[in-house]
Structure formats: structure tokens, C-alpha cells
Enzyme design. Sequence first.
Site, PDB file in Angstrom:
ATOM      1  N   SER A  14       0.847  -1.200   0.000  1.00 10.53           N
ATOM      2  CA  SER A  14       0.000   0.000   0.000  1.00 10.53           C
ATOM      3  C   SER A  14       0.875   1.240   0.000  1.00 10.53           C
ATOM      4  O   SER A  14       1.647   1.467   0.938  1.00 10.53           O
ATOM      5  CB  SER A  14      -0.892   0.010   1.240  1.00 10.53           C
ATOM      6  OG  SER A  14      -1.387   1.321   1.436  1.00 10.53           O
ATOM      7  N   HIS A  39      -1.192  -1.261  -4.288  1.00 13.02           N
ATOM      8  CA  HIS A  39      -2.464  -0.921  -3.642  1.00 13.02           C
ATOM      9  C   HIS A  39      -2.520   0.591  -3.401  1.00 13.02           C
ATOM     10  O   HIS A  39      -1.610   1.177  -2.809  1.00 13.02           O
ATOM     11  CB  HIS A  39      -2.560  -1.674  -2.316  1.00 13.02           C
ATOM     12  CG  HIS A  39      -3.862  -1.530  -1.607  1.00 13.02           C
ATOM     13  ND1 HIS A  39      -4.979  -2.258  -1.935  1.00 13.02           N
ATOM     14  CD2 HIS A  39      -4.232  -0.743  -0.569  1.00 13.02           C
ATOM     15  CE1 HIS A  39      -5.984  -1.936  -1.128  1.00 13.02           C
ATOM     16  NE2 HIS A  39      -5.557  -1.005  -0.290  1.00 13.02           N
ATOM     17  N   ASP A  41      -4.711   3.647  -1.817  1.00 10.35           N
ATOM     18  CA  ASP A  41      -5.784   3.969  -0.869  1.00 10.35           C
ATOM     19  C   ASP A  41      -6.319   5.372  -1.114  1.00 10.35           C
ATOM     20  O   ASP A  41      -5.627   6.364  -0.912  1.00 10.35           O
ATOM     21  CB  ASP A  41      -5.243   3.869   0.563  1.00 10.35           C
ATOM     22  CG  ASP A  41      -5.068   2.425   0.993  1.00 10.35           C
ATOM     23  OD1 ASP A  41      -6.037   1.651   0.864  1.00 10.35           O
ATOM     24  OD2 ASP A  41      -3.966   2.075   1.435  1.00 10.35           O
ATOM     25  N   MET A  43      -8.981   8.173  -0.120  1.00  9.90           N
ATOM     26  CA  MET A  43      -9.832   8.574   1.016  1.00  9.90           C
ATOM     27  C   MET A  43     -10.320  10.003   0.814  1.00  9.90           C
ATOM     28  O   MET A  43      -9.566  10.853   0.337  1.00  9.90           O
ATOM     29  CB  MET A  43      -9.028   8.509   2.321  1.00  9.90           C
ATOM     30  CG  MET A  43      -8.361   7.163   2.557  1.00  9.90           C
ATOM     31  SD  MET A  43      -7.604   7.102   4.171  1.00  9.90           S
ATOM     32  CE  MET A  43      -6.658   5.565   4.040  1.00  9.90           C
ATOM     33  N   HIS A  72      -8.364   1.135  -3.970  1.00  2.00           N
ATOM     34  CA  HIS A  72      -9.292   0.910  -2.849  1.00  2.00           C
ATOM     35  C   HIS A  72      -9.976   2.240  -2.526  1.00  2.00           C
ATOM     36  O   HIS A  72      -9.373   3.132  -1.942  1.00  2.00           O
ATOM     37  CB  HIS A  72      -8.472   0.389  -1.654  1.00  2.00           C
ATOM     38  CG  HIS A  72      -9.254   0.168  -0.406  1.00  2.00           C
ATOM     39  ND1 HIS A  72      -8.635  -0.069   0.813  1.00  2.00           N
ATOM     40  CD2 HIS A  72     -10.584   0.125  -0.160  1.00  2.00           C
ATOM     41  CE1 HIS A  72      -9.555  -0.236   1.742  1.00  2.00           C
ATOM     42  NE2 HIS A  72     -10.752  -0.112   1.193  1.00  2.00           N
ATOM     43  N   MET A  74     -12.151   4.505  -0.523  1.00  2.00           N
ATOM     44  CA  MET A  74     -12.805   4.724   0.774  1.00  2.00           C
ATOM     45  C   MET A  74     -13.458   6.099   0.709  1.00  2.00           C
ATOM     46  O   MET A  74     -13.007   7.061   1.325  1.00  2.00           O
ATOM     47  CB  MET A  74     -11.765   4.636   1.902  1.00  2.00           C
ATOM     48  CG  MET A  74     -11.326   3.202   2.185  1.00  2.00           C
ATOM     49  SD  MET A  74      -9.761   3.118   3.075  1.00  2.00           S
ATOM     50  CE  MET A  74      -8.621   3.247   1.705  1.00  2.00           C
ATOM     51  N   MET A 143     -11.615  -5.768   5.474  1.00  4.34           N
ATOM     52  CA  MET A 143     -10.814  -4.819   6.262  1.00  4.34           C
ATOM     53  C   MET A 143     -10.514  -5.445   7.618  1.00  4.34           C
ATOM     54  O   MET A 143     -11.423  -5.868   8.339  1.00  4.34           O
ATOM     55  CB  MET A 143     -11.561  -3.498   6.465  1.00  4.34           C
ATOM     56  CG  MET A 143     -11.630  -2.592   5.240  1.00  4.34           C
ATOM     57  SD  MET A 143     -10.040  -2.192   4.466  1.00  4.34           S
ATOM     58  CE  MET A 143      -9.165  -1.358   5.804  1.00  4.34           C
ATOM     59  N   GLY A 150      -2.940   3.952   8.050  1.00  4.84           N
ATOM     60  CA  GLY A 150      -2.004   2.834   8.103  1.00  4.84           C
ATOM     61  C   GLY A 150      -1.496   2.662   9.528  1.00  4.84           C
ATOM     62  O   GLY A 150      -1.772   3.490  10.407  1.00  4.84           O
ATOM     63  N   ASP A 176      -6.632  -6.371   4.418  1.00  6.41           N
ATOM     64  CA  ASP A 176      -5.996  -5.052   4.433  1.00  6.41           C
ATOM     65  C   ASP A 176      -6.064  -4.457   5.836  1.00  6.41           C
ATOM     66  O   ASP A 176      -7.157  -4.241   6.364  1.00  6.41           O
ATOM     67  CB  ASP A 176      -6.757  -4.164   3.434  1.00  6.41           C
ATOM     68  CG  ASP A 176      -6.147  -2.782   3.266  1.00  6.41           C
ATOM     69  OD1 ASP A 176      -5.102  -2.499   3.874  1.00  6.41           O
ATOM     70  OD2 ASP A 176      -6.736  -1.985   2.504  1.00  6.41           O
TER      71      ASP A 176
HETATM   72  C1  DX5 Z   1      -6.309   1.601   5.677  1.00  5.49           C
HETATM   73  C2  DX5 Z   1      -5.812   1.238   4.286  1.00  5.49           C
HETATM   74  C3  DX5 Z   1      -4.687   0.283   4.254  1.00  5.49           C
HETATM   75  C4  DX5 Z   1      -3.425   0.733   4.962  1.00  5.49           C
HETATM   76  C5  DX5 Z   1      -2.739  -0.482   5.502  1.00  5.49           C
HETATM   77  O1  DX5 Z   1      -7.514   2.270   5.583  1.00  5.49           O
HETATM   78  O2  DX5 Z   1      -6.864   0.687   3.522  1.00  5.49           O
HETATM   79  O3  DX5 Z   1      -4.385  -0.120   2.919  1.00  5.49           O
HETATM   80  O4  DX5 Z   1      -2.528   1.414   4.143  1.00  5.49           O
HETATM   81  O5  DX5 Z   1      -1.632  -0.083   6.232  1.00  5.49           O
HETATM   82  P1  DX5 Z   1      -0.893  -1.068   7.239  1.00  5.49           P
HETATM   83  O6  DX5 Z   1      -0.421  -2.245   6.422  1.00  5.49           O
HETATM   84  O7  DX5 Z   1       0.209  -0.239   7.767  1.00  5.49           O
HETATM   85  O8  DX5 Z   1      -1.900  -1.471   8.264  1.00  5.49           O
HETATM   86 ZN    ZN Z   2      -6.455  -0.228   1.478  1.00  2.00          ZN
END
Ligand code: DX5
Ligand code: ZN
Length: 218
Positions: A14, A39, A41, A43, A72, A74, A143, A150, A176
Amino acid sequence: MTGAVDKNVLIAPSILSADFSRLGEEIRNVEKAGADWIHVDVMDGVFVPNITIGPLVVKAIRPVTGLKLDVHLMIESPERYVQRFAEAGSDIITFHVESCPSPAKTAELIRACGKKVGVSLRPGTCLSQLENILPLVDMVLVMTVEPGFGGQDFIPEMIQKIRDLKRDFPGDIQVDGGINVETASAAVDAGADVLVAGTAVFGKEDYAEAISRLRTGK
Ligand code: DX5
Ligand code: ZN
């Protein structure tokens, strides 16, 4: 006994945990280190309390890598942005079942753009919420932390959710959040096929070693 060694597990670093001032280089480095997908993310500060990146960044990183861009979303009402993320060069577009009025329509929209379809659910959302949509998707993203940031701890109760989903769903199961060597192994044993990892890859000195350890569970 762990299943991670016996199965072809895909690793999707990610970029949320990458150094954004050197994003292209970071992506090239994880590709060289053996990553399978990248990946991304996305948001919006509404569906989750954080704001990250949009289609412009996806477009900018598209020529940097030959790997699949696993996007992904969100965001609230993802159907408004599917086409833009598709045109920007996404290969897989995953949206949250909680984020749109008609998940089936959103899935069809992604499919109509020629992209692989993923659906995700928050840790507190029951698998029964996916009942009608499972036949329409290629992948379910379970999730294993609350989406938004993260570096959080894996929620152990999600292992049973992965097992339950495995019984009903023949497609890819992606996990994830909070994935490290130990939780990767447990998730793969429960039925996960694709592991997303931010901190456990970009937080390490040696990306190749980090990816290989996640893949083998050792
Ligand atoms: C959280 C994200 C993840 C995040 C995972 O909302 O969807 O992809 O980056 O990070 P780690 O691996 O550090 O938990
Ligand atoms: Zn993610």
C-alpha cells in the site's frame, strides 16, 4: 502449520506508507522487490477521517509500473468517480458496500468500464451485507482494521470472517490492515489470497525481504 508457504499468495504493498516525495521511485523499488500489485488507498475525508489521493495521482503513477493498480476507494458515493479512476489507469476498483445506495449498480459500472470489481466491508459490517453482490464481484476486501489510516493493529476477530467468506465465495479474498508476518500467516490459513501491506513493506529497509517474508509467512 501455516498455509502461506503452500499457496501462491499475492502481495500488494500500500503506497499509503510510501515516501510521497519519491512516489515513482518507491513504486519501482517495490516492483523490483517482487510485489504483485500496487495498492492505492483513496480517502475523501467523509467516508473516513483522512484525505489521500485522487485520479490524478493514479494517472501519474500508471506509466511508472507494469503491475496492476489495485485501487481501494474509501469514499462516499464511489459511483461518481468510478469512470475517472478507470480512465486514470486502475486495473481493479474496490468500493465499500457501506458507501453507496446501490452496490450492485456500482459493481456494474466498474465492470462496464472494463475493470475488475472488488467490494470491501468495514470490520463491523456483517458478511450478510454482501449476500446480493457476491456474484457480481471478482474480489472481496476484508478490512482487518478500521479504514482510514495505516499502522494500526490487526483485529483478530476478522480471521473468522475470512473463514466464513471462504465457504461462500470462490473469488479472491484480500485482507488489508495490520498485516505483518504473523497476521499474514493467520489470514492465509483462513483463506486470504491477496495481502495488502503498508507498514510491513515500506516501513522496512529491505523491501524484497519484507515481501518474501509476508509471502512465505516466515
Ligand atoms: C487503511 C488502508 C490500508 C493501509 C494499511 O484504511 O486501507 O491499505 O494502508 O496499512 P498497514 O499495512 O500499515 O496497516
Ligand atoms: Zn487499502
